[in-house]
Design a protein around this motif. Structure first.
Motif, PDB file in Angstrom:
ATOM      1  N   LYS A   1       0.806  -1.212   0.000  1.00  0.00           N
ATOM      2  CA  LYS A   1       0.000   0.000   0.000  1.00  0.00           C
ATOM      3  C   LYS A   1       0.840   1.264   0.000  1.00  0.00           C
ATOM      4  O   LYS A   1       0.312   2.358  -0.086  1.00  0.00           O
ATOM      5  CB  LYS A   1      -0.940  -0.003   1.205  1.00  0.00           C
ATOM      6  CG  LYS A   1      -0.862  -1.279   2.048  1.00  0.00           C
ATOM      7  CD  LYS A   1      -1.559  -1.177   3.347  1.00  0.00           C
ATOM      8  CE  LYS A   1      -3.058  -1.277   3.162  1.00  0.00           C
ATOM      9  NZ  LYS A   1      -3.681  -1.648   4.459  1.00  0.00           N
TER      10      LYS A   1
ATOM     11  N   ARG B   1      -1.145   4.064  -5.905  1.00  0.00           N
ATOM     12  CA  ARG B   1      -0.948   3.055  -6.949  1.00  0.00           C
ATOM     13  C   ARG B   1      -1.949   3.228  -8.080  1.00  0.00           C
ATOM     14  O   ARG B   1      -1.719   2.750  -9.195  1.00  0.00           O
ATOM     15  CB  ARG B   1      -1.068   1.649  -6.352  1.00  0.00           C
ATOM     16  CG  ARG B   1      -0.121   1.436  -5.177  1.00  0.00           C
ATOM     17  CD  ARG B   1      -0.150   0.007  -4.677  1.00  0.00           C
ATOM     18  NE  ARG B   1       0.924  -0.765  -5.268  1.00  0.00           N
ATOM     19  CZ  ARG B   1       2.173  -0.765  -4.810  1.00  0.00           C
ATOM     20  NH1 ARG B   1       2.507  -0.057  -3.760  1.00  0.00           N
ATOM     21  NH2 ARG B   1       3.090  -1.489  -5.410  1.00  0.00           N
TER      22      ARG B   1
ATOM     23  N   VAL C   1     -14.468  -0.147 -13.706  1.00  0.00           N
ATOM     24  CA  VAL C   1     -14.826  -0.758 -14.986  1.00  0.00           C
ATOM     25  C   VAL C   1     -15.747   0.171 -15.776  1.00  0.00           C
ATOM     26  O   VAL C   1     -15.641   0.293 -16.990  1.00  0.00           O
ATOM     27  CB  VAL C   1     -15.523  -2.112 -14.740  1.00  0.00           C
ATOM     28  CG1 VAL C   1     -16.045  -2.688 -16.052  1.00  0.00           C
ATOM     29  CG2 VAL C   1     -14.559  -3.093 -14.102  1.00  0.00           C
TER      30      VAL C   1
ATOM     31  N   TRP D   1     -13.772   3.092 -17.303  1.00  0.00           N
ATOM     32  CA  TRP D   1     -13.031   2.595 -18.457  1.00  0.00           C
ATOM     33  C   TRP D   1     -13.961   2.302 -19.630  1.00  0.00           C
ATOM     34  O   TRP D   1     -13.649   2.606 -20.783  1.00  0.00           O
ATOM     35  CB  TRP D   1     -12.246   1.346 -18.032  1.00  0.00           C
ATOM     36  CG  TRP D   1     -11.685   0.574 -19.174  1.00  0.00           C
ATOM     37  CD1 TRP D   1     -11.958  -0.707 -19.508  1.00  0.00           C
ATOM     38  CD2 TRP D   1     -10.732   1.039 -20.144  1.00  0.00           C
ATOM     39  NE1 TRP D   1     -11.259  -1.079 -20.625  1.00  0.00           N
ATOM     40  CE2 TRP D   1     -10.505  -0.025 -21.032  1.00  0.00           C
ATOM     41  CE3 TRP D   1     -10.078   2.243 -20.350  1.00  0.00           C
ATOM     42  CZ2 TRP D   1      -9.631   0.087 -22.110  1.00  0.00           C
ATOM     43  CZ3 TRP D   1      -9.210   2.353 -21.434  1.00  0.00           C
ATOM     44  CH2 TRP D   1      -8.997   1.288 -22.289  1.00  0.00           C
TER      45      TRP D   1
ATOM     46  N   GLY E   1     -12.585  -4.096 -18.105  1.00  0.00           N
ATOM     47  CA  GLY E   1     -11.996  -3.386 -16.981  1.00  0.00           C
ATOM     48  C   GLY E   1     -10.639  -3.907 -16.575  1.00  0.00           C
ATOM     49  O   GLY E   1     -10.119  -3.568 -15.533  1.00  0.00           O
ATOM     50  N   CYS E   2     -10.078  -4.719 -17.443  1.00  0.00           N
ATOM     51  CA  CYS E   2      -8.855  -5.368 -16.992  1.00  0.00           C
ATOM     52  C   CYS E   2      -7.668  -4.421 -17.038  1.00  0.00           C
ATOM     53  O   CYS E   2      -7.155  -3.987 -16.020  1.00  0.00           O
ATOM     54  CB  CYS E   2      -8.593  -6.631 -17.814  1.00  0.00           C
ATOM     55  SG  CYS E   2      -8.154  -6.364 -19.529  1.00  0.00           S
TER      56      CYS E   2
ATOM     57  N   SER F   1       2.834 -11.996  -6.740  1.00  0.00           N
ATOM     58  CA  SER F   1       1.776 -11.411  -7.557  1.00  0.00           C
ATOM     59  C   SER F   1       1.886  -9.892  -7.578  1.00  0.00           C
ATOM     60  O   SER F   1       1.027  -9.164  -7.118  1.00  0.00           O
ATOM     61  CB  SER F   1       0.411 -11.821  -7.026  1.00  0.00           C
ATOM     62  OG  SER F   1       0.087 -11.040  -5.909  1.00  0.00           O
ATOM     63  N   VAL F   2       2.964  -9.434  -8.134  1.00  0.00           N
ATOM     64  CA  VAL F   2       3.188  -8.001  -8.177  1.00  0.00           C
ATOM     65  C   VAL F   2       2.332  -7.351  -9.250  1.00  0.00           C
ATOM     66  O   VAL F   2       1.943  -6.208  -9.161  1.00  0.00           O
ATOM     67  CB  VAL F   2       4.681  -7.731  -8.440  1.00  0.00           C
ATOM     68  CG1 VAL F   2       4.926  -6.258  -8.581  1.00  0.00           C
ATOM     69  CG2 VAL F   2       5.489  -8.301  -7.302  1.00  0.00           C
ATOM     70  N   ASP F   3       2.028  -8.153 -10.252  1.00  0.00           N
ATOM     71  CA  ASP F   3       1.256  -7.636 -11.376  1.00  0.00           C
ATOM     72  C   ASP F   3      -0.042  -7.020 -10.909  1.00  0.00           C
ATOM     73  O   ASP F   3      -0.764  -7.584 -10.110  1.00  0.00           O
ATOM     74  CB  ASP F   3       0.972  -8.778 -12.336  1.00  0.00           C
ATOM     75  CG  ASP F   3       0.087  -8.334 -13.479  1.00  0.00           C
ATOM     76  OD1 ASP F   3       0.321  -7.231 -13.992  1.00  0.00           O
ATOM     77  OD2 ASP F   3      -0.830  -9.089 -13.819  1.00  0.00           O
ATOM     78  N   ASP F   4      -0.312  -5.865 -11.453  1.00  0.00           N
ATOM     79  CA  ASP F   4      -1.537  -5.159 -11.121  1.00  0.00           C
ATOM     80  C   ASP F   4      -1.655  -4.898  -9.638  1.00  0.00           C
ATOM     81  O   ASP F   4      -2.741  -4.925  -9.063  1.00  0.00           O
ATOM     82  CB  ASP F   4      -2.762  -5.938 -11.607  1.00  0.00           C
ATOM     83  CG  ASP F   4      -3.065  -5.550 -13.053  1.00  0.00           C
ATOM     84  OD1 ASP F   4      -2.324  -4.719 -13.601  1.00  0.00           O
ATOM     85  OD2 ASP F   4      -4.044  -6.065 -13.595  1.00  0.00           O
ATOM     86  N   ALA F   5      -0.532  -4.659  -9.039  1.00  0.00           N
ATOM     87  CA  ALA F   5      -0.552  -4.375  -7.605  1.00  0.00           C
ATOM     88  C   ALA F   5      -1.371  -3.124  -7.320  1.00  0.00           C
ATOM     89  O   ALA F   5      -1.832  -2.917  -6.211  1.00  0.00           O
ATOM     90  CB  ALA F   5       0.866  -4.200  -7.085  1.00  0.00           C
ATOM     91  N   GLU F   6      -1.576  -2.304  -8.351  1.00  0.00           N
ATOM     92  CA  GLU F   6      -2.393  -1.124  -8.122  1.00  0.00           C
ATOM     93  C   GLU F   6      -3.837  -1.496  -7.801  1.00  0.00           C
ATOM     94  O   GLU F   6      -4.611  -0.687  -7.357  1.00  0.00           O
ATOM     95  CB  GLU F   6      -2.334  -0.171  -9.319  1.00  0.00           C
ATOM     96  CG  GLU F   6      -3.070  -0.633 -10.560  1.00  0.00           C
ATOM     97  CD  GLU F   6      -2.153  -1.419 -11.487  1.00  0.00           C
ATOM     98  OE1 GLU F   6      -2.356  -1.356 -12.690  1.00  0.00           O
ATOM     99  OE2 GLU F   6      -1.207  -2.106 -11.005  1.00  0.00           O
ATOM    100  N   ASN F   7      -4.164  -2.757  -8.032  1.00  0.00           N
ATOM    101  CA  ASN F   7      -5.490  -3.221  -7.671  1.00  0.00           C
ATOM    102  C   ASN F   7      -5.509  -3.942  -6.341  1.00  0.00           C
ATOM    103  O   ASN F   7      -6.514  -4.515  -5.952  1.00  0.00           O
ATOM    104  CB  ASN F   7      -6.025  -4.163  -8.741  1.00  0.00           C
ATOM    105  CG  ASN F   7      -6.211  -3.428 -10.054  1.00  0.00           C
ATOM    106  OD1 ASN F   7      -6.549  -2.257 -10.051  1.00  0.00           O
ATOM    107  ND2 ASN F   7      -5.972  -4.100 -11.159  1.00  0.00           N
TER     108      ASN F   7
ATOM    109  N   GLY G   1      -7.076  -2.529  -0.316  1.00  0.00           N
ATOM    110  CA  GLY G   1      -6.666  -1.501   0.628  1.00  0.00           C
ATOM    111  C   GLY G   1      -6.105  -0.250  -0.003  1.00  0.00           C
ATOM    112  O   GLY G   1      -5.728   0.677   0.681  1.00  0.00           O
TER     113      GLY G   1
END
Lengths: 165, 165
Positions: free
Chosen positions: A10, A52, A89, A92, B124-125, B155-161, B164
């Motif tokens: 975070k 992020r 979603v 977008w 929305g991916c 699982s760093v990918d899309d960590a912006e999702n 929290g």
DNA sequence: ATAGAACCTCAACTATAGTTGAGGTCAACA
DNA sequence: TGTTGACCTCAACTATAGTTGAGGTTCTAT
């Protein structure tokens, strides 16, 4: 040395981290900020700190740019959205529908041009009288401003091909 | 008052006449000359005088510009051709074939982008892992420079999702 | 505490495609 | 010959999308 920041998910991101993850130069992120496309919080020492959510935002910006939308337009499309949470979603969906329509328009224009070009290859015409390439907006016969024949009487058309030139 | 020059077809054209007939501003014709796209003879008093062939040349320039070819490239394509006679059918055939191919390429790129965009509307991916929009050049897995994951483990990918945020 | 990488601002510069304006000259008609 | 529109050059400016560098500060690992 690179910070080993792999675990705290975070934490806000530094500009360098955003640059690395998004593939956008730091200078470009600065630039986008001046244009109002993204926003940053600042650390006590005035350094940029990004939620992020900015990663998704810049991903959207990049896509829009690929479709040929100018930054100013992207900015105004994004300006209604909060910049501290990822785009939903629905966000977008709305954006991408609009942009796809514009993309459709651009493709249609280019396709029509391509077809005209195909039709005109080898014909050598480029005739003011009837070449669709040369007279793309149907200017002849309109009363507006713009290119027109200087002398509407006689065979002035394509006078550059007149004998003896 | 406008000169009544309707009858002598072989007279060279002034810059104003070329502007009017081609729909290109005088300043733009000057500009094209500095870029080597067109050339002029000069009157005794140093005013530009154009052979009528210039009209066809600027028509070709305009078409090329509409296809998105930059002026520098148009210039180099035209530079091999004499500028004091109209382009021949063969000249035009060669140029237009090349430009149509480039136009085909641009259309193909935009069409592929449009299809990706269509596929991604509503999903929305924008997922770094598998979104074609977001990963257009197949960057993951390449060893070159450019955008990449900061922490390849986990699982760093899309960590912006990540929760929290 | 300190070295050095990363960060900051601001100005200037790149490239493309021109447009605008100042200050002065040319050409054609009456 | 005089007037006036069209022309000349050159510099500066517009817009878009950034990049580069100077000069100075912050952050973080050691």
């Amino acid at each position: 040395m690179k910070k080993d920041s792999g675990s705290d998910f975070k934490r806000e991101l530094t500009v360098g981290e955003v640059a690395e993850r998004s593939g956008i130069a730091v200078s470009t992120l600065h630039f986008y900020e001046t244009k109002g496309l993204i926003r940053s919080n600042r650390s006590r020492g005035n350094q940029r700190r990004y939620p992020r959510a900015v990663l998704r935002r810049v991903a959207v910006i990049k896509v829009a740019q690929r479709t040929g939308i100018p930054l100013a337009e992207i900015q105004s499309a994004l300006s209604v959205l909060p910049d501290d949470r990822p785009l939903t979603v629905e966000d977008w969906g709305r954006l991408s529908k609009t942009w796809r329509q514009q993309l459709d328009g651009r493709i249609a224009k280019l396709t029509s041009l391509r077809d005209q070009l195909t039709g005109c290859i080898g014909c050598g015409c480029l005739s003011m009288r009837d070449c669709p390439l040369r007279n793309p907006y149907d200017v002849l016969g309109s009363a507006g401003t713009g290119p027109r024949l200087m002398d509407p009487s006689g065979s002035v058309d394509d006078a550059e091909n007149a004998p003896g030139a």
